[in-house]
Design a protein around this motif. Structure first.
Motif, PDB file in Angstrom:
ATOM      1  N   VAL A  21      10.027  -3.381  -0.944  1.00  0.00           N
ATOM      2  CA  VAL A  21       9.526  -2.221  -1.692  1.00  0.00           C
ATOM      3  C   VAL A  21      10.657  -1.601  -2.509  1.00  0.00           C
ATOM      4  N   ALA A  22      11.842  -1.476  -1.880  1.00  0.00           N
ATOM      5  CA  ALA A  22      12.995  -0.887  -2.581  1.00  0.00           C
ATOM      6  C   ALA A  22      13.393  -1.744  -3.785  1.00  0.00           C
ATOM      7  N   ALA A  23      13.457  -3.061  -3.579  1.00  0.00           N
ATOM      8  CA  ALA A  23      13.838  -3.959  -4.679  1.00  0.00           C
ATOM      9  C   ALA A  23      12.807  -3.915  -5.802  1.00  0.00           C
ATOM     10  N   GLY A  63       3.695  -3.482  -5.148  1.00  0.00           N
ATOM     11  CA  GLY A  63       3.527  -2.026  -5.114  1.00  0.00           C
ATOM     12  C   GLY A  63       4.754  -1.302  -5.626  1.00  0.00           C
ATOM     13  N   GLY A  64       5.942  -1.812  -5.250  1.00  0.00           N
ATOM     14  CA  GLY A  64       7.179  -1.194  -5.718  1.00  0.00           C
ATOM     15  C   GLY A  64       7.349  -1.320  -7.217  1.00  0.00           C
ATOM     16  N   VAL A  65       7.104  -2.531  -7.756  1.00  0.00           N
ATOM     17  CA  VAL A  65       7.215  -2.742  -9.204  1.00  0.00           C
ATOM     18  C   VAL A  65       6.204  -1.882  -9.951  1.00  0.00           C
ATOM     19  N   TYR A  66       4.999  -1.772  -9.411  1.00  0.00           N
ATOM     20  CA  TYR A  66       3.934  -0.974 -10.032  1.00  0.00           C
ATOM     21  C   TYR A  66       4.365   0.479 -10.201  1.00  0.00           C
ATOM     22  N   CYS A  67       4.792   1.113  -9.094  1.00  0.00           N
ATOM     23  CA  CYS A  67       5.187   2.532  -9.150  1.00  0.00           C
ATOM     24  C   CYS A  67       6.430   2.736 -10.011  1.00  0.00           C
ATOM     25  N   ALA A 359       2.330   1.062   1.536  1.00  0.00           N
ATOM     26  CA  ALA A 359       3.331   0.467   0.640  1.00  0.00           C
ATOM     27  C   ALA A 359       3.542   1.338  -0.600  1.00  0.00           C
ATOM     28  N   LEU A 360       2.458   1.876  -1.160  1.00  0.00           N
ATOM     29  CA  LEU A 360       2.575   2.765  -2.324  1.00  0.00           C
ATOM     30  C   LEU A 360       3.296   4.056  -1.957  1.00  0.00           C
ATOM     31  N   THR A 361       3.042   4.566  -0.739  1.00  0.00           N
ATOM     32  CA  THR A 361       3.736   5.782  -0.275  1.00  0.00           C
ATOM     33  C   THR A 361       5.235   5.539  -0.172  1.00  0.00           C
ATOM     34  N   LEU A 362       5.610   4.414   0.418  1.00  0.00           N
ATOM     35  CA  LEU A 362       7.032   4.068   0.544  1.00  0.00           C
ATOM     36  C   LEU A 362       7.665   3.872  -0.831  1.00  0.00           C
ATOM     37  N   ALA A 363       6.915   3.263  -1.758  1.00  0.00           N
ATOM     38  CA  ALA A 363       7.429   3.064  -3.117  1.00  0.00           C
ATOM     39  C   ALA A 363       7.710   4.396  -3.802  1.00  0.00           C
TER      40      ALA A 363
END
Length: 424
Positions: A21-23, A63-67, A359-363
């Motif tokens: 998620v971080a990456a 999810g990470g790339v999206y946010c 996952a979106l929350t963590l992102a």
């Protein structure tokens, strides 16, 4: 309920998933900041790497790339007046004037904070109101979408300053340009004049980069003798007082973003423009006049386009209908991994829904961390001597436009609209 909570927290308890998620968020921010390299493109490329992955790991990265990608476009919009993504167009209206006043750090700090708050509100809406909002969006008939499009054109008119006619003309010109190319129903060419190159139409991102990027570079040639403004990046995180003052606007903008996102086919760019228009109409005493560096002009669109993420996922997960281009790509990824987005998804695999929400929350948490990092380095872009900066802007615009479809035709259109924008 306990099972749903355990799946929600799954991405928080795995170091591998936290890292993915971080990456993804970090990559999304910096991909989104490059004009032409959209979040849709980034997610599309990533999917090809995740075919053999476990579905949870793939969703974490996407999810990470999206946010990150939706937010990343605001940085180039604020610093260079080149929206890195369509959803960041409205952010540049007041973000770039703030950078010209030496307040790029404050503008990016406000954009980051507003994006994170809007993102969390969108996720709450996704988790609590998905069935209700999806049923409401099903009531929209073709005539309602037509009226929404007309309202969008009139909204452009209201944003154009004193001349309503100029704004309506600009909106109508946009409609005309979007009609060029092959008709999606009949396969006939419209306004192509026998040219094969026009059969695919004119990509709106190429137009956007030309009108906002190249035209701005050409205008700035007249001001090469003016020394760059020293940016104030000492105070990046907005004060609690400023956020509390504008909290009602943040809530209203988030609601606009969630509502627009829940309508299939409407994305963050529409949500951002509608929120910006709402701010102009509802804020009687802005910090500065709109278009001249109003804080409200950064807060409203950035809140709305990130809140739209939660809204976009509602029709995707509950109806199997993409809320925007990115969710259309994610739907493809879910099918590849053997899942069927739609009404039965939450019945057959409810754990997937809660995992995606987690996952979106963590992102969004990583978005706050990475969004407030590196601002000092980014802000130095504005302080570069214009004789060096303007060629770099044009080169980035050309590369970004070519990367859309790997087509020189798009580059020619981008340069043409850049000259057109300069003349206007």
């Amino acid at each position: 309920m306990e099972q749903g909570l355990s799946y929600f927290l799954m991405s928080f308890t795995s170091l591998k998933m936290i890292g993915l998620v971080a990456a993804g968020t970090f990559a999304g921010i910096y991909i989104g900041a490059i004009p032409g390299l959209s979040v849709t493109m980034a997610v599309s490329i990533l999917i090809s790497f995740t075919f053999s992955w476990d579905i949870n790991n793939a969703l974490c990265l996407m999810g990470g790339v999206y946010c990150g990608g939706v937010y990343g476009g605001s940085r180039s919009a604020i610093l260079l007046n080149i929206p890195g993504a369509p959803a960041a167009v409205a952010t540049g209206f007041d973000g770039y004037p703030l950078a010209k006043l030496g307040e790029a750090g404050i503008a990016i700090g406000l954009a980051t904070t507003a994006s994170v708050i809007g993102g969390f509100l969108g996720i709450i809406a996704l988790a609590t109101a998905a069935p209700v909002i999806s049923e409401f969006s099903l009531m929209f008939a073709p005539r309602d979408y037509f009226l929404l499009a007309v309202m969008g054109i009139l909204l452009i008119g209201s944003l154009s300053g004193e001349s309503l006619a100029k704004g309506v003309f600009a909106g109508a010109l946009g409609v005309f340009l979007s009609m060029i190319g092959m008709d999606t129903f009949t396969g006939q060419g419209r306004f192509t004049f026998g040219s094969v190159g026009l059969m695919s139409g004119i990509h709106f991102v190429a137009i956007m980069i030309g009108l906002f990027g190249v035209s701005e570079a050409l205008v700035q040639i007249h001001d090469l003798h003016i020394k760059p403004v020293k940016q104030n990046v000492k105070k990046i995180i907005p004060s609690w007082r400023l956020l509390f003052k504008h909290f009602p606007l943040i809530i209203r903008s988030a609601l606009i973003g969630i509502w627009i996102g829940a309508l299939p086919g409407a994305g963050g760019d529409i949500a951002a423009l509608m929120a910006y228009g709402h701010a102009r109409r509802s804020i009687k005493k802005p910090s500065r006049p709109f278009g001249q560096g109003a804080y409200e002009g950064v807060i409203a669109p950035e809140t709305a386009n990130n809140a739209c993420i939660g809204g976009d996922n509602i029709p995707m997960l509950t109806l199997g209908i993409p809320g925007d281009a990115v969710t259309a790509v994610i739907i493809g990824a879910l099918f590849i991994h053997g899942l069927k987005p739609g009404p039965m998804l939450m019945v057959d695999t409810p754990h997937l829904f809660w995992f995606w929400v987690g996952a979106l929350t963590l992102a969004n948490i990583f978005l706050l961390i990475f969004g407030l990092m590196g601002i000092k380095i980014f802000a130095k872009l504005v302080e570069i001597r214009k004789g060096l900066l303007l060629p770099i802007i044009i080169i980035i615009s050309v590369v970004g436009t070519y990367a859309i479809n790997n087509s020189l035709t798009d580059v020619y259109w981008m340069l043409g609209f850049g000259i057109f924008g300069y003349i206007l």
